[in-house]
Design a protein around this motif. Structure first.
Motif, mmCIF file in Angstrom:
data_model
loop_
_atom_site.group_PDB
_atom_site.id
_atom_site.type_symbol
_atom_site.label_atom_id
_atom_site.label_comp_id
_atom_site.label_asym_id
_atom_site.label_seq_id
_atom_site.Cartn_x
_atom_site.Cartn_y
_atom_site.Cartn_z
ATOM 1 N N HIS A 788 -20.655 -22.239 65.651
ATOM 2 C CA HIS A 788 -19.932 -21.048 66.240
ATOM 3 C C HIS A 788 -20.807 -19.759 66.413
ATOM 4 C CE1 HIS A 788 -23.327 -20.983 63.129
ATOM 5 N NE2 HIS A 788 -23.416 -19.594 63.326
ATOM 6 N N ASP A 790 -21.807 -15.785 65.821
ATOM 7 C CA ASP A 790 -22.211 -14.588 64.404
ATOM 8 C C ASP A 790 -20.673 -13.725 64.257
ATOM 9 O OD1 ASP A 790 -23.964 -16.560 63.098
ATOM 10 O OD2 ASP A 790 -25.380 -15.052 63.856
ATOM 11 N N HIS A 848 -23.623 -21.339 68.530
ATOM 12 C CA HIS A 848 -24.879 -22.312 67.604
ATOM 13 C C HIS A 848 -24.605 -23.026 66.906
ATOM 14 C CE1 HIS A 848 -24.746 -17.949 65.863
ATOM 15 N NE2 HIS A 848 -25.163 -18.905 64.716
HETATM 16 FE FE LIG Z 1 -24.697 -17.858 63.038
#
Ligand SMILES: [Fe+2]
Ligand SMILES: O=C(O)CCC(=O)C(=O)O
Length: 969
Positions: A788, A790, A848
């Motif tokens: 994903h 952030d 990540h």
């Molecule tokens: Fe994250």
């Protein structure tokens, strides 16, 4: 002055409410109240079903395994400490001396309490223990009070939401007739315990005797064992509404008078919740017959309670059993495949099994040795075949039953009449089944031969020994006995193993083998030697293998997802510590903690106790004995600590912001962020600071101040299993953990990182509104995060992500590495979540994930917002010139640090996303399917656009080393 007419009316109302049983409108109100509480407080649904009776089911989103589903206080309980007060359960005074008792119990009863208890236990068939006698006495006192009150306030009661007795009417009561007989005897012997008209206090009416009998019956039917109370038992209004299963999907933990219900497996949407009333977790019962029959279409009572106790419950760590299961007949429960697997032809069964990820062997596995054309007459004629099994590695298990669906009891455990190999699907012939059963008998016989014929007595002895062992009540004369016991063990192990060799009709994880080895291990418990360690390890292995088939370890590693493992690991730790293997003991306690905390959450007193044992293990036999002797005190201390909120102000340390700020803003960080897209800073806060922060997170976890992760995924709200979080924007929370709080409150991170931002990104927003701090606990068990960003797009202002890891003693087996994938750039960077390691990257341009963690793992995440220009129009579109499009390398370089990569990353890394989503939502966790479907939809949508599709294809060719494990940090 009350008029005659109104007196009469009130009397009538009271009779309707308390003595003649509930009116239908009262019953309806009681059900509704129970259902509402279950739903409002716990999100559970109470169902009333004609066929199944009453049971609880999950909400439409289902539950993931290891979820705390319900926590409640006993509605009424009885303790088993004879010298202690029945109301306060303290050793400071006996019941008749208690001021509380004297204030609220009838004066004629108070001095008689011990005599009543004794008489009940000795003379009443349905009162078999002190705690039950006491719970019943308490209920009768309430009945008396309420009947009196009821006469005056029946009408008001209904308005207010009912009296104390009312909810009890909703509960099943078995063996009413026998309990009624006991109530009659009681009315005769101690009439004043029952409500009676003021005019004749020693002649309770038939109606009040009926109610008293019913109270006893429902206590017997619905109570759970409460270990710390002596052991005692408690009635839990909501928890007792669950149905039974031999392969339950939930388990209980108890501490004091509290109970917690946890999910053992993923519970499908609307799936019914079940527990094992007998807590026979692995064994289908003594002597091969599972004693799990139930009476009255609901729950039995009586014998099973004692039987369960004789299984050595004492000394276990507060995992509850239903205490009643009545032994009506010897029923070997199939303890195996879903009953739904019965009947269909083998092709359909095979499909069914493969769809459900089965086969799952039962507790009674036998090796599959047969060839379809054989006919057998005796067990011995089977033996030659064993050397060349027709179905290598196949395991035959009992399943289904012919008695299924007996009228009114469709879900009752019943006799397995069919056995089938889970591999080749062949069904065993009646002769084979007879041979399996004969082999089981033989091994069980081998086990009990040395024990004498009275197995129960033996179990009682074992329990006594264990009690002595664990409570340190050693008496004289033990040394001599120990030697004898050692001899018995050696013979026994040999016998069982030789039986396994010559009669390999049972699998090494068969419960009969377990019984044999376990009884040896139990008898050796007082002998702190490597020999006893070896037995206990063998028990652990058998139980873990057997249970792992039924309750796979979360994340596929370690111990089965089952409370019995936590109990067993604790016991093995004690044996190891007593034998001087401190490190082995520490590891077992750590594993016990890990196992327990996945099942209770970390904020459960007995689980915290296991953590402390792992952190500071007793290292000699004497220390072990004294620890367990003091255990009650220790648990109380933990409980008091929890109440007292000891953490506030515990550490008055200041984090060393100055040094960190300098490192954050250095040329080095700036360079790393610009060229690699990430900064890794070790020893960010120093040992003292990091340790203090870790303690604060542990504090949050233990106080239950963290909540299960909640992730919005498109239209779906899902939970990542084993991930717990706390948002530190809550000022009350920050006040309790001031050091963590300062991470959000202080400007240091913002100020430190501003100069490190690559050019063109502007600055960082100052003030608390420009930051967020999430505290995260990964319970282990395979908890992970899928790929994903952030900052996934509009709405988010996040510029930088700063992670801080707080995991001392991390090693590779613990997993939980952070993996960063710079877009299209070679293989990912794998970062170990080491103690005091800080990792910083761009929230909108760094793909990540977190690998499955197999050990508890702590992480802090600080998100820093940009002061402007985050998610600009350009960032949200994909634009490139024809020259760029013609040269994929140029394209890749452009996307490398551009947030626009988010538009195509899901399609470019489609398989990686999918795999990580599967891992993150482990198996059939609720929401997993939806997440995977939403991911597929997204990828499909991208592919609908021909230009995008072409671009994606180009980029997919460019991505290198996808899925590889790249650089390890
Ligand atoms: Fe994250
Ligand atoms: O736990 C971690 O290492 C990172 C968690 C994460 O990526 C997140 O919370 O967004």
């Amino acid at each position: 002055m009350v008029s005659g007419a109104s007196k009469k009316k009130k009397k009538k109302a009271a009779a309707a409410l308390s003595l003649a049983g509930p009116t239908s409108s009262l019953l309806k109100a009681v059900y509704t109240r129970l259902a509402n509480t279950l739903h409002a407080q716990f999100g559970l649904v109470l169902v009333q079903n004609k066929e199944k009776g009453r049971y609880c089911r999950a909400p439409p989103q289902g539950f993931e395994p290891g979820r705390v589903l319900l926590e409640e206080e006993a509605y009424i309980w009885g303790n088993g400490h004879a010298e202690w007060c029945l109301e306060c359960d303290t050793p400071s005074h006996a019941s008749p001396a208690c001021p509380r008792i004297r204030a609220s119990y009838p004066p004629s009863i108070v001095p008689l309490l011990p005599a009543i208890e004794n008489w009940m236990m000795e003379d009443l068939e349905r009162v078999q223990s002190l705690d039950r006698a006491r719970a019943w006495i308490k209920a009768l006192i309430r009945l008396r009070a309420e009947t009196k009150e009821g006469m005056a306030t029946a009408g008001e009661k209904e308005k207010e939401g009912g009296g104390w007795l009312d909810p009890l009417w909703a509960l099943t009561a078995c063996n009413l007739e026998q309990c009624l007989q006991d109530a009659r005897k009681l009315a005769h012997k101690f009439p004043r315990l029952l409500p009676s008209p003021p005019s004749s206090p020693s002649s309770p009416s038939a109606a009040s005797i009926a109610v008293a009998g019913r109270l006893l019956a429902l206590l017997n039917t619905n109570s759970h064992e409460l270990e710390e109370l002596g052991p005692g038992s408690g009635l839990f209004l909501h928890a007792c509404l669950l149905e039974h299963s031999c392969l339950p999907n939930c388990a209980f933990a108890t501490y004091g008078t509290k109970l917690r219900l946890v999910s053992l497996t993923a519970i499908p949407p609307n799936g019914s919740l079940s527990i094992d009333y007998a807590n026979l977790y692995y064994s289908p019962g003594a002597k091969g017959g599972r004693e799990g029959g139930r009476e009255g279409g609901g729950r039995g009572e009586g014998g099973g309670r004692e039987w369960a106790r004789k299984q050595g419950k004492k000394g276990k760590r507060g995992w509850a059993t239903k205490t009643f299961v009545h032994v009506t007949r010897s029923i070997p429960c199939s303890l195996t495949l879903s009953r739904r697997a019965t009947g269909p032809p083998s092709g359909v069964l095979r499909l069914f099994l493969s769809m459900r990820g089965l086969p799952r062997p039962s507790a009674r596995p036998v090796p599959c040795f047969s060839l379809p054309c054989l006919s057998f007459s005796t067990a011995s004629s089977l033996l030659p075949r064993l050397q060349s099994p027709g179905c290598e590695g196949g395991v035959v298990c009992p399943f289904g039953d012919e008695e299924e669906g007996r009228e009114g009891r469709p879900h009752e455990p019943s006799v397995p009449t069919r056995w089938r190999c889970l591999r080749c699907m062949r069904e065993a012939s009646p002769t084979e089944i007879a041979a399996f059963q004969a082999a089981e008998e033989e091994i069980l016989g081998a086990e009990s031969e040395d024990e004498g014929s009275d197995e129960d007595e033996e179990r009682g002895d074992r329990r006594k020994e264990e009690k002595e062992e664990e409570e340190g009540e050693e008496k004289g004369g033990k040394e001599g006995e120990r030697v004898d016991e050692g001899k018995v063990e050696a013979v026994e192990e040999e016998k069982v193993d030789s039986l396994l060799r010559t009669l390999p009709l049972v699998h090494p994880t068969h419960f009969a083998v377990l019984n044999a080895v376990e009884s040896t291990a139990h008898r050796l418990i007082r002998d702190p030697s490597s020999q006893s360690v070896r037995y206990w390890e063998r028990v652990l292995t058998i139980v873990n293998e057997g249970l792992s088939d039924l309750y796979p370890p979360p994340g596929g590693k370690g111990y089965a997802h089952h409370p019995e493992l936590a109990i067993l690991l604790d016991r093995v730790a004690q044996v190891k510590a007593s034998a001087g293997d401190t490190e082995g003991a520490r590891q077992c306690w750590a594993a016990a903690y890990q196992c327990a905390s996945l099942l209770t959450g970390p904020n459960w007193v007995p689980t915290i106790d296991l953590r402390r044992l792992a952190e500071d293990p007793p290292s000699t036999r004497e220390e072990v004995l004294s620890y367990y002797n003091e255990r009650e005190k220790i648990l109380n201390q933990i409980s008091d600590d929890m109440k007292e909120e000891k953490m506030v102000g515990k550490h008055s340390i200041e984090l060393d912001w100055k040094a960190l700020k300098v490192r954050l803003g250095s040329e080095e960080s700036r360079g790393a962020l610009e060229t690699q897209g990430m900064v890794i800073l070790d020893n960010a806060f120093g040992e003292t600071g990091a340790k203090a922060m870790r303690e604060e997170i542990v504090f949050l976890a233990e106080r239950g101040l963290m909540t299960p992760n909640q992730t919005r995924f498109g239209p779906h709200e899902v939970r990542k299993p084993f991930i717990w979080e706390a948002d530190m924007h809550d000022p009350l929370l920050r006040a309790r953990v001031p050091i963590l709080g300062s991470l959000l409150e202080r400007e240091a991170l913002t100020e430190g990182l501003t100069p490190a931002l690559p050019p063109g990104l502007g600055g960082l927003r100052r003030g608390m509104k420009g930051r967020a701090l999430k505290v995260q606990r990964n319970g282990g068990g395979g908890g992970s995060f899928a790929w994903h960003y952030d900052n996934p797009g509009k709405g988010s202002q996040r510029r930088l992500t700063c992670l801080l890891y707080l995991n001392p003693g991390w090693c590779q087996e613990h997993g939980g590495e952070l993996v960063l994938q710079p877009f299209l750039e070679g293989s990912p960077t794998v970062i170990a979540p080491l103690m005091d390691r800080m990792v910083i990257f761009r929230s909108d341009a760094m793909l990540h994930r977190v690998m499955p963690a197999h050990h508890e793992r702590y992480c802090l995440t600080v998100w820093l917002d940009g002061d402007h220009n985050v998610n600009s129009e350009r960032d949200l579109q994909l634009r490139f010139s024809s020259a760029e499009a013609a040269d994929p390398e140029v394209l890749a370089r452009k996307l490398r640090f551009s947030p626009s990569q988010r538009l195509v990353s899901r399609a470019v890394y489609a398989e990686e996303y999918q795999k990580s989503l599967r891992e993150c939502m482990a198996g059939d966790t609720p929401g997993a399917k939806e997440m995977l479907a939403a991911h597929d939809d997204h990828v499909q949508a991208v592919k609908q656009n021909p230009a995008m599709q072409a671009l994606v294809e180009t980029l997919r060719k460019l991505k290198k080393g996808a899925g590889d494990v790249g650089m390890n940090m």
